[in-house]
Each structure stands twice: as structure tokens, then as C-alpha cells.
Design a protein around this motif. Structure first.
Motif, PDB file in Angstrom:
ATOM      1  N   TRP A 167       0.833  -1.191   0.000  1.00  0.00           N
ATOM      2  CA  TRP A 167       0.000   0.000   0.000  1.00  0.00           C
ATOM      3  C   TRP A 167       0.868   1.240   0.000  1.00  0.00           C
ATOM      4  CZ3 TRP A 167      -1.434  -4.479   2.264  1.00  0.00           C
ATOM      5  CH2 TRP A 167      -2.720  -4.966   1.971  1.00  0.00           C
ATOM      6  N   LEU A 168       0.418   2.272  -0.725  1.00  0.00           N
ATOM      7  CA  LEU A 168       1.120   3.538  -0.819  1.00  0.00           C
ATOM      8  C   LEU A 168       0.481   4.543   0.125  1.00  0.00           C
ATOM      9  CD1 LEU A 168       3.194   5.387  -2.261  1.00  0.00           C
ATOM     10  CD2 LEU A 168       1.373   5.910  -3.920  1.00  0.00           C
ATOM     11  N   GLY A 169       1.304   5.095   1.018  1.00  0.00           N
ATOM     12  CA  GLY A 169       0.872   6.174   1.886  1.00  0.00           C
ATOM     13  C   GLY A 169       1.445   7.475   1.357  1.00  0.00           C
ATOM     14  N   ILE A 170       0.647   8.542   1.394  1.00  0.00           N
ATOM     15  CA  ILE A 170       1.075   9.840   0.877  1.00  0.00           C
ATOM     16  C   ILE A 170       0.823  10.906   1.928  1.00  0.00           C
ATOM     17  CG2 ILE A 170       0.766  11.559  -0.948  1.00  0.00           C
ATOM     18  CD1 ILE A 170      -0.413   9.269  -2.661  1.00  0.00           C
ATOM     19  N   LYS A 171       1.851  11.690   2.187  1.00  0.00           N
ATOM     20  CA  LYS A 171       1.775  12.802   3.131  1.00  0.00           C
ATOM     21  C   LYS A 171       2.195  14.058   2.383  1.00  0.00           C
ATOM     22  CE  LYS A 171       3.981  14.195   7.512  1.00  0.00           C
ATOM     23  NZ  LYS A 171       4.030  15.565   7.130  1.00  0.00           N
ATOM     24  N   VAL A 172       1.446  15.144   2.555  1.00  0.00           N
ATOM     25  CA  VAL A 172       1.757  16.409   1.892  1.00  0.00           C
ATOM     26  C   VAL A 172       1.990  17.469   2.960  1.00  0.00           C
ATOM     27  CG1 VAL A 172       0.981  18.166   0.259  1.00  0.00           C
ATOM     28  CG2 VAL A 172       0.319  15.776  -0.081  1.00  0.00           C
ATOM     29  N   GLY A 173       3.154  18.104   2.887  1.00  0.00           N
ATOM     30  CA  GLY A 173       3.483  19.163   3.839  1.00  0.00           C
ATOM     31  C   GLY A 173       3.419  18.669   5.273  1.00  0.00           C
ATOM     32  N   ALA A 174       2.815  19.484   6.140  1.00  0.00           N
ATOM     33  CA  ALA A 174       2.710  19.148   7.560  1.00  0.00           C
ATOM     34  C   ALA A 174       1.467  18.325   7.879  1.00  0.00           C
ATOM     35  CB  ALA A 174       2.704  20.436   8.392  1.00  0.00           C
ATOM     36  N   ASP A 175       0.640  18.054   6.867  1.00  0.00           N
ATOM     37  CA  ASP A 175      -0.579  17.271   7.093  1.00  0.00           C
ATOM     38  C   ASP A 175      -0.243  15.829   7.441  1.00  0.00           C
ATOM     39  OD1 ASP A 175      -2.043  19.514   6.452  1.00  0.00           O
ATOM     40  OD2 ASP A 175      -2.521  18.853   4.414  1.00  0.00           O
ATOM     41  N   ALA A 176      -1.181  15.155   8.062  1.00  0.00           N
ATOM     42  CA  ALA A 176      -1.034  13.726   8.358  1.00  0.00           C
ATOM     43  C   ALA A 176      -1.106  12.936   7.047  1.00  0.00           C
ATOM     44  CB  ALA A 176      -2.145  13.270   9.303  1.00  0.00           C
ATOM     45  N   GLU A 177      -0.612  11.712   7.087  1.00  0.00           N
ATOM     46  CA  GLU A 177      -0.697  10.848   5.905  1.00  0.00           C
ATOM     47  C   GLU A 177      -2.168  10.665   5.527  1.00  0.00           C
ATOM     48  OE1 GLU A 177       1.965   7.255   5.268  1.00  0.00           O
ATOM     49  OE2 GLU A 177       0.037   6.297   5.661  1.00  0.00           O
ATOM     50  N   ALA A 178      -2.441  10.753   4.232  1.00  0.00           N
ATOM     51  CA  ALA A 178      -3.806  10.588   3.736  1.00  0.00           C
ATOM     52  C   ALA A 178      -4.303   9.179   4.039  1.00  0.00           C
ATOM     53  CB  ALA A 178      -3.861  10.858   2.241  1.00  0.00           C
ATOM     54  N   ALA A 179      -5.585   9.069   4.319  1.00  0.00           N
ATOM     55  CA  ALA A 179      -6.194   7.766   4.586  1.00  0.00           C
ATOM     56  C   ALA A 179      -7.414   7.627   3.681  1.00  0.00           C
ATOM     57  CB  ALA A 179      -6.581   7.649   6.049  1.00  0.00           C
ATOM     58  N   PRO A 180      -7.673   6.465   3.178  1.00  0.00           N
ATOM     59  CA  PRO A 180      -6.897   5.238   3.353  1.00  0.00           C
ATOM     60  C   PRO A 180      -5.691   5.205   2.405  1.00  0.00           C
ATOM     61  CG  PRO A 180      -8.776   4.783   1.948  1.00  0.00           C
ATOM     62  CD  PRO A 180      -8.874   6.237   2.360  1.00  0.00           C
ATOM     63  N   ARG A 181      -4.761   4.332   2.702  1.00  0.00           N
ATOM     64  CA  ARG A 181      -3.631   4.108   1.801  1.00  0.00           C
ATOM     65  C   ARG A 181      -4.145   3.494   0.501  1.00  0.00           C
ATOM     66  NH1 ARG A 181       0.065   1.434   6.502  1.00  0.00           N
ATOM     67  NH2 ARG A 181       0.662   3.404   7.494  1.00  0.00           N
ATOM     68  N   GLN A 182      -3.370   3.672  -0.557  1.00  0.00           N
ATOM     69  CA  GLN A 182      -3.761   3.144  -1.862  1.00  0.00           C
ATOM     70  C   GLN A 182      -3.012   1.855  -2.143  1.00  0.00           C
ATOM     71  OE1 GLN A 182      -3.378   6.172  -4.887  1.00  0.00           O
ATOM     72  NE2 GLN A 182      -3.935   7.759  -3.429  1.00  0.00           N
ATOM     73  N   ARG A 183      -3.755   0.833  -2.529  1.00  0.00           N
ATOM     74  CA  ARG A 183      -3.130  -0.455  -2.844  1.00  0.00           C
ATOM     75  C   ARG A 183      -2.363  -0.346  -4.159  1.00  0.00           C
ATOM     76  NH1 ARG A 183      -5.967  -6.129  -4.034  1.00  0.00           N
ATOM     77  NH2 ARG A 183      -4.089  -7.383  -3.945  1.00  0.00           N
ATOM     78  N   ILE A 184      -1.160  -0.901  -4.178  1.00  0.00           N
ATOM     79  CA  ILE A 184      -0.331  -0.905  -5.385  1.00  0.00           C
ATOM     80  C   ILE A 184      -0.886  -1.945  -6.351  1.00  0.00           C
ATOM     81  CG2 ILE A 184       1.981  -1.409  -6.293  1.00  0.00           C
ATOM     82  CD1 ILE A 184       1.854   1.207  -4.807  1.00  0.00           C
ATOM     83  N   GLY A 185      -1.031  -1.546  -7.611  1.00  0.00           N
ATOM     84  CA  GLY A 185      -1.575  -2.438  -8.621  1.00  0.00           C
ATOM     85  C   GLY A 185      -0.552  -3.434  -9.139  1.00  0.00           C
ATOM     86  N   VAL A 186      -1.021  -4.324  -9.959  1.00  0.00           N
ATOM     87  CA  VAL A 186      -0.222  -5.440 -10.445  1.00  0.00           C
ATOM     88  C   VAL A 186       1.004  -5.013 -11.242  1.00  0.00           C
ATOM     89  CG1 VAL A 186      -0.307  -7.553 -11.829  1.00  0.00           C
ATOM     90  CG2 VAL A 186      -2.295  -6.849 -10.525  1.00  0.00           C
ATOM     91  N   SER A 187       0.925  -3.938 -12.017  1.00  0.00           N
ATOM     92  CA  SER A 187       2.048  -3.586 -12.881  1.00  0.00           C
ATOM     93  C   SER A 187       3.330  -3.332 -12.104  1.00  0.00           C
ATOM     94  CB  SER A 187       1.721  -2.371 -13.741  1.00  0.00           C
ATOM     95  OG  SER A 187       1.444  -1.253 -12.918  1.00  0.00           O
TER      96      SER A 187
END
Length: 158
Positions: A124-144
């Protein structure tokens, strides 16, 4: 019953034949570069190392108004083997330009992706922008992205 659209069958056969021709043509061009038929019995031994990266595009919106954002923002990308919590298996921090809310990047071009984590496990990919908390939910990495696992083939026995 007679097929009212006889061209569909011909088109399908032509399209498939065209794909085969293109694949064979590309294989013929690439064969010397990738070592197919190499006399040492290791057909991919001559290949150059590729940089494993994952293309990622997103949209950044103001959480209050929903308006697209513009500017330069610091992003932190992390890969996890759990949907929430847990420790990151990989982390990359980079400044990205966002235009009308849209941004694009290659994950792994700043901090190399460890191909050893692409074992077929869910990631799963977690993304955080600036001082904000990590976005939820995390994004599942696809097959490629799991094609990176092919880098581990030379480590298998037999």
C-alpha cells in the motif's frame, strides 16, 4: 445465422496478426540487446540495469473548499505491507509542482525502490503532503508494479 458484420471477424484476425508481427519485430530488434540466445546459457546476463520506478499521478485539493491547489509542495511517499499502521518498507521525500491540483511523479527516482519488497505480497502507498497527516486510506499498489519482482528471478534456486 449469417454474421451481419463480416468485417469484425477479419478485423479481429488482422489485429491479432498485427500484434504478433509487432511483437516479433520488437523481439528481433531487442534480442541482441537483451542477450537472447547468449552462448553462456544466461539469456539476460547482458542486459543493462533498469531503474525501477512507478509512475504516479494525483490530484491535490484544498480539504476545506475542495478547490484544486497550485504551487510547490513537499510530498512524502511510503510503501507498506499493511493497509494501516506498521512500519514503512520504503520512503521517498520530494518537492513537486502542483498545477490546477494535478501532479505527476516517478516513485523511486529520488530514493531507489528496493525490488526485494516486491515478492507478491500486497503493498500500500501512503502519501503525506506538507505538515498534514498521511492521507487515509492508503492506496493499494496495482499489479504492474509487481513486475519489479522479476528482478529477483536470478536469486531463485533451480
Amino acid at each position: 445465422m449469417r454474421n451481419p458484420f463480416p468485417f469484425q471477424r477479419v478485423f479481429a484476425q488482422t489485429a491479432i496478426g498485427g500484434v504478433v508481427v509487432v511483437v516479433l519485430f520488437l523481439l528481433a530488434i531487442a534480442a541482441p540487446q537483451i542477450g537472447i540466445g547468449a552462448p553462456n546459457g544466461k539469456p539476460f546476463a547482458e542486459t543493462g540495469a533498469i531503474t525501477p520506478v512507478i509512475n504516479y499521478q494525483g490530484r491535490l485539493l484544498n480539504p476545506t473548499t475542495g478547490a484544486p491547489l497550485n504551487g510547490s509542495f513537499t510530498f512524502v511517499f511510503r510503501l507498506y505491507n499493511v493497509v494501516s499502521g506498521g512500519a514503512a518498507l520504503w520512503t521517498e521525500t520530494k518537492d513537486l509542482t502542483v498545477t490546477n491540483g494535478l501532479f505527476s511523479t516517478l516513485l523511486g527516482d529520488t530514493t531507489a525502490l528496493p525490488t526485494a519488497i516486491f515478492t507478491g505480497q500486497n503493498l500500500w502507498l501512503g502519501i503525506k503532503v506538507g505538515a498534514d497527516a498521511e492521507a487515509a486510506p492508503r492506496q493499494r499498489i496495482g499489479v504492474s508494479a509487481y513486475a519489479l519482482y522479476s528482478d529477483n528471478v536470478d536469486r531463485l534456486d533451480g
